[in-house]
Enzyme design. Structure first.
Site, mmCIF file in Angstrom:
data_model
loop_
_atom_site.group_PDB
_atom_site.id
_atom_site.type_symbol
_atom_site.label_atom_id
_atom_site.label_comp_id
_atom_site.label_asym_id
_atom_site.label_seq_id
_atom_site.Cartn_x
_atom_site.Cartn_y
_atom_site.Cartn_z
ATOM 1 N N ASP A 33 -69.971 -3.095 21.464
ATOM 2 C CA ASP A 33 -71.245 -3.747 21.175
ATOM 3 C C ASP A 33 -72.388 -2.841 21.623
ATOM 4 O OD1 ASP A 33 -71.955 -7.084 20.790
ATOM 5 O OD2 ASP A 33 -73.550 -5.683 21.342
ATOM 6 N N ALA A 82 -69.974 -7.230 14.413
ATOM 7 C CA ALA A 82 -71.289 -6.673 14.746
ATOM 8 C C ALA A 82 -72.174 -6.663 13.512
ATOM 9 C CB ALA A 82 -71.133 -5.248 15.284
ATOM 10 N N GLU A 132 -73.666 -16.930 2.891
ATOM 11 C CA GLU A 132 -74.948 -16.611 2.242
ATOM 12 C C GLU A 132 -74.806 -15.591 1.114
ATOM 13 O OE1 GLU A 132 -78.401 -16.035 4.563
ATOM 14 O OE2 GLU A 132 -77.826 -17.518 6.057
ATOM 15 N N TYR A 155 -80.848 -9.920 4.411
ATOM 16 C CA TYR A 155 -79.647 -10.123 5.245
ATOM 17 C C TYR A 155 -78.429 -10.363 4.356
ATOM 18 C CZ TYR A 155 -76.136 -12.790 7.855
ATOM 19 O OH TYR A 155 -74.947 -13.253 8.361
ATOM 20 N N LYS A 159 -74.985 -8.129 3.795
ATOM 21 C CA LYS A 159 -73.618 -8.636 4.060
ATOM 22 C C LYS A 159 -72.780 -8.555 2.775
ATOM 23 C CE LYS A 159 -72.073 -10.216 7.357
ATOM 24 N NZ LYS A 159 -71.388 -9.635 8.534
ATOM 25 N N LEU A 195 -82.048 -22.007 14.216
ATOM 26 C CA LEU A 195 -82.603 -23.366 14.209
ATOM 27 C C LEU A 195 -82.196 -24.240 15.415
ATOM 28 C CD1 LEU A 195 -84.236 -25.497 12.445
ATOM 29 C CD2 LEU A 195 -82.000 -26.285 11.707
ATOM 30 N N ARG A 219 -77.802 -27.119 5.005
ATOM 31 C CA ARG A 219 -76.836 -26.173 5.557
ATOM 32 C C ARG A 219 -75.575 -26.938 5.938
ATOM 33 N NH1 ARG A 219 -79.992 -23.511 3.416
ATOM 34 N NH2 ARG A 219 -81.128 -21.651 4.101
ATOM 35 N N GLY A 288 -88.078 -16.808 -0.200
ATOM 36 C CA GLY A 288 -86.716 -16.712 -0.767
ATOM 37 C C GLY A 288 -85.733 -17.676 -0.125
HETATM 38 P P1 NAD Z 1 -75.379 -12.240 16.715
HETATM 39 O O1 NAD Z 1 -76.653 -11.697 16.161
HETATM 40 O O2 NAD Z 1 -75.422 -13.336 17.711
HETATM 41 O O3 NAD Z 1 -74.524 -11.060 17.376
HETATM 42 C C1 NAD Z 1 -74.392 -9.807 16.785
HETATM 43 C C2 NAD Z 1 -73.798 -8.850 17.819
HETATM 44 O O4 NAD Z 1 -73.665 -7.562 17.199
HETATM 45 C C3 NAD Z 1 -74.673 -8.658 19.060
HETATM 46 O O5 NAD Z 1 -73.889 -8.687 20.223
HETATM 47 C C4 NAD Z 1 -75.279 -7.285 18.856
HETATM 48 O O6 NAD Z 1 -75.574 -6.613 20.076
HETATM 49 C C5 NAD Z 1 -74.191 -6.577 18.068
HETATM 50 N N1 NAD Z 1 -74.725 -5.472 17.254
HETATM 51 C C6 NAD Z 1 -75.797 -5.526 16.412
HETATM 52 N N2 NAD Z 1 -76.006 -4.321 15.858
HETATM 53 C C7 NAD Z 1 -75.037 -3.502 16.335
HETATM 54 C C8 NAD Z 1 -74.720 -2.140 16.134
HETATM 55 N N3 NAD Z 1 -75.455 -1.363 15.308
HETATM 56 N N4 NAD Z 1 -73.647 -1.609 16.769
HETATM 57 C C9 NAD Z 1 -72.891 -2.392 17.602
HETATM 58 N N5 NAD Z 1 -73.174 -3.688 17.849
HETATM 59 C C10 NAD Z 1 -74.233 -4.234 17.232
HETATM 60 O O7 NAD Z 1 -74.526 -12.635 15.439
HETATM 61 P P2 NAD Z 1 -73.538 -13.873 15.220
HETATM 62 O O8 NAD Z 1 -74.333 -15.049 14.799
HETATM 63 O O9 NAD Z 1 -72.631 -13.967 16.370
HETATM 64 O O10 NAD Z 1 -72.754 -13.355 13.936
HETATM 65 C C11 NAD Z 1 -71.605 -12.535 14.089
HETATM 66 C C12 NAD Z 1 -71.066 -12.180 12.704
HETATM 67 O O11 NAD Z 1 -70.724 -13.379 12.008
HETATM 68 C C13 NAD Z 1 -72.065 -11.451 11.811
HETATM 69 O O12 NAD Z 1 -71.361 -10.483 11.076
HETATM 70 C C14 NAD Z 1 -72.625 -12.525 10.902
HETATM 71 O O13 NAD Z 1 -73.027 -11.999 9.671
HETATM 72 C C15 NAD Z 1 -71.420 -13.434 10.757
HETATM 73 N N6 NAD Z 1 -71.712 -14.856 10.500
HETATM 74 C C16 NAD Z 1 -72.585 -15.545 11.306
HETATM 75 C C17 NAD Z 1 -72.796 -16.907 11.095
HETATM 76 C C18 NAD Z 1 -73.720 -17.705 11.943
HETATM 77 O O14 NAD Z 1 -73.982 -18.885 11.647
HETATM 78 N N7 NAD Z 1 -74.267 -17.184 13.041
HETATM 79 C C19 NAD Z 1 -72.120 -17.556 10.045
HETATM 80 C C20 NAD Z 1 -71.242 -16.816 9.230
HETATM 81 C C21 NAD Z 1 -71.036 -15.469 9.491
HETATM 82 O O1 DAU Z 2 -74.852 -19.665 6.442
HETATM 83 C C1 DAU Z 2 -74.446 -18.749 7.418
HETATM 84 C C2 DAU Z 2 -75.656 -18.092 8.034
HETATM 85 O O2 DAU Z 2 -76.261 -19.061 8.874
HETATM 86 C C3 DAU Z 2 -75.311 -16.836 8.853
HETATM 87 O O3 DAU Z 2 -74.786 -15.863 7.991
HETATM 88 C C4 DAU Z 2 -76.546 -16.282 9.566
HETATM 89 O O4 DAU Z 2 -76.185 -15.192 10.382
HETATM 90 C C5 DAU Z 2 -77.126 -17.388 10.417
HETATM 91 O O5 DAU Z 2 -78.316 -16.947 11.043
HETATM 92 C C6 DAU Z 2 -77.421 -18.640 9.572
HETATM 93 O O6 DAU Z 2 -78.504 -18.385 8.647
HETATM 94 P P1 DAU Z 2 -79.646 -19.485 8.344
HETATM 95 O O7 DAU Z 2 -80.816 -18.775 7.806
HETATM 96 O O8 DAU Z 2 -79.114 -20.631 7.573
HETATM 97 O O9 DAU Z 2 -79.896 -20.002 9.856
HETATM 98 P P2 DAU Z 2 -81.232 -20.352 10.649
HETATM 99 O O10 DAU Z 2 -80.799 -21.004 11.923
HETATM 100 O O11 DAU Z 2 -82.172 -19.205 10.736
HETATM 101 O O12 DAU Z 2 -81.904 -21.469 9.728
HETATM 102 C C7 DAU Z 2 -81.212 -22.666 9.406
HETATM 103 C C8 DAU Z 2 -82.119 -23.476 8.518
HETATM 104 O O13 DAU Z 2 -83.248 -23.938 9.276
HETATM 105 C C9 DAU Z 2 -82.702 -22.701 7.350
HETATM 106 O O14 DAU Z 2 -82.831 -23.555 6.227
HETATM 107 C C10 DAU Z 2 -84.093 -22.291 7.832
HETATM 108 C C11 DAU Z 2 -84.490 -23.446 8.737
HETATM 109 N N1 DAU Z 2 -85.370 -23.109 9.874
HETATM 110 C C12 DAU Z 2 -84.982 -22.083 10.692
HETATM 111 C C13 DAU Z 2 -85.772 -21.728 11.765
HETATM 112 C C14 DAU Z 2 -85.366 -20.587 12.670
HETATM 113 C C15 DAU Z 2 -86.524 -23.830 10.119
HETATM 114 O O15 DAU Z 2 -86.843 -24.798 9.377
HETATM 115 N N2 DAU Z 2 -87.301 -23.475 11.179
HETATM 116 C C16 DAU Z 2 -86.992 -22.443 12.001
HETATM 117 O O16 DAU Z 2 -87.774 -22.151 12.957
#
Ligand code: NAD
Ligand code: DAU
Length: 347
Positions: A33, A82, A132, A155, A159, A195, A219, A288
């Site tokens: 990481d 990552a 997404e 984003y 991906k 969120l 979502r 978007g």
């Molecule tokens: P996060 O942003 O919480 O964590 C990402 C981690 O990657 C961090 O620890 C960061 O330090 C590390 N990182 C970032 N850039 C890097 C680099 N260049 N080299 C090495 N490490 C690096 O993300 P998350 O929410 O835990 O998501 C993890 C994975 O799951 C991602 O690939 C994301 O696309 C995917 N994903 C997330 C969600 C979600 O709801 N959060 C849903 C579906 C898929």
């Molecule tokens: O669907 C999977 C994705 O979910 C992951 O791939 C992403 O890494 C993860 O960040 C998440 O993306 P979203 O854009 O859906 O998550 P976020 O929490 O940013 O937003 C959730 C919803 O809430 C979205 O419709 C935007 C809205 N929102 C978000 C924030 C941060 C608000 O209305 N207000 C806010 O301040």
């Protein structure tokens, strides 16, 4: 078995690392990481001294470094999480997403291919992706594994691109891979710019709750430990060259979710019902903004026997309890750079 897990200090990665380190003592787990703003070793302090755990601080965009660790440790497999993961940040700095999510993934693919070229048997490149990539649904329908890719944000485009490269390395070079595409996660250690944790933190501090647009965006929410369980199952039992969708069959309109969260927080904070809801503020929409995500998770259910273990109400309560019991964690991650991000984004 030597497994390289990337992004293990982040939200989902830390749950995956903990699960593998504690459940599989015979595996050597390497957590790579870069510790960006989203990476936090505090997430793993309970397992950091485990004998089968090694932390490697490094950046996946650095091809030479990635090559060197494959040579040094001879990993048998990779679980790649990552990424730059926040849609709002991708709107202001898309190139950072191309660098980490596309180039970083390419570097891992190249090193894995080179390291395993003499024998792919028993090797596996597991790529963790998102729903997404499929774009936005209308009022009806679900994303299946055969839904066409149609990403709308920088984003999701990054991906989608990384998913395509993983598949292409499978087709072209025979690299054994698996991809899973998961819906929105929530739970302990979630970085408070997304969120649910953002709104929990703002309710604790009596700050406004910025709902984008009219709040009628949908979502599909999954508790993070259920995602880690699905990754464990897919890693061990999934078929090479297959994709599995992961989701909770748990759709919520943002505004309904926010109102439920407010109600639960009023109870936890011993406040009058309606107190937290007063903080809701409708703000400018996300450019978007995808209208609706919803996953059909029947393939992983039928083929691998996975299903979520908690209801949304149970998961949300566990999450709120964790944040209330870990306010030091919240205070640490919301100091410094976070403050600058927050004021640029919301004021
Ligand atoms: P996060 O942003 O919480 O964590 C990402 C981690 O990657 C961090 O620890 C960061 O330090 C590390 N990182 C970032 N850039 C890097 C680099 N260049 N080299 C090495 N490490 C690096 O993300 P998350 O929410 O835990 O998501 C993890 C994975 O799951 C991602 O690939 C994301 O696309 C995917 N994903 C997330 C969600 C979600 O709801 N959060 C849903 C579906 C898929
Ligand atoms: O669907 C999977 C994705 O979910 C992951 O791939 C992403 O890494 C993860 O960040 C998440 O993306 P979203 O854009 O859906 O998550 P976020 O929490 O940013 O937003 C959730 C919803 O809430 C979205 O419709 C935007 C809205 N929102 C978000 C924030 C941060 C608000 O209305 N207000 C806010 O301040």
């Amino acid at each position: 078995m030597k497994i390289l897990i990337t992004g293990g200090a982040g939200f989902i990665g830390s749950h995956v690392v903990r699960r593998f380190v504690t459940k599989y003592p015979a595996y050597q787990i390497f957590n790579l990481d870069a510790l960006t703003y989203a990476g936090n070793l505090e997430n793993l302090k309970d397992i950091q001294k485990s004998e089968n755990y090694t932390f490697l601080k490094g950046d996946i965009t650095d091809a030479k470094y990635i090559d060197s660790i494959f040579k040094e440790y001879n990993f048998d497999s990779v679980i790649h999480l990552a990424a730059e993961s926040h849609v709002d940040r991708s709107i202001t700095d898309p190139l950072a997403f191309v660098k980490t999510n596309v180039i970083g993934t390419m570097n891992l693919l190249n090193s894995a291919k080179e390291s395993w070229k003499n024998n792919f048997k028993g090797k596996r490149f597991y790529h963790v992706s998102t729903d997404e990539v499929y774009g936005s649904l209308g009022a009806n329908g679900l994303f299946t594994e055969s839904t066409s890719y149609d990403p709308n944000s920088p984003y999701s485009a990054s991906k989608a691109s990384s998913d395509h490269f993983v598949r292409a390395y499978g087709e072209t070079y025979g690299l054994p891979y698996i991809i899973t595409n998961c819906s929105n996660n929530y739970g302990p250690n979630h970085f408070p710019e997304k969120l649910i944790p953002l709104f929990i933190n703002n309710i604790i501090h009596k700050k406004s709750l910025p709902v984008y647009g009219d709040g009628n965006y949908t979502r599909d929410w999954l508790f993070v430990e259920d995602h880690a369980t699905a990754i464990d199952l897919a890693y061990h039992k999934g078929e090479n060259h297959e994709t599995y969708n992961i989701g909770g069959f748990n759709e919520w309109k943002n505004i309904d979710l926010v109102k439920l969260l407010c109600k639960l927080m009023d109870v936890k904070l011993n406040q009058k019902e309606g107190e937290s809801e007063k903080l809701i503020t409708y703000v400018k929409d996300r450019p978007g903004h995808d209208l609706r995500y919803a996953i059909d998770a029947s393939k992983i259910n039928k083929e691998l026997g996975w299903e979520p273990s908690v209801t949304f109400e149970q998961g949300l309560e566990k999450t709120i309890d964790w944040f209330l019991q870990n306010q030091d964690w919240l205070d640490n991650v919301t100091s410094g750079d976070y403050k600058e991000y927050y004021s640029k984004m919301y004021q």
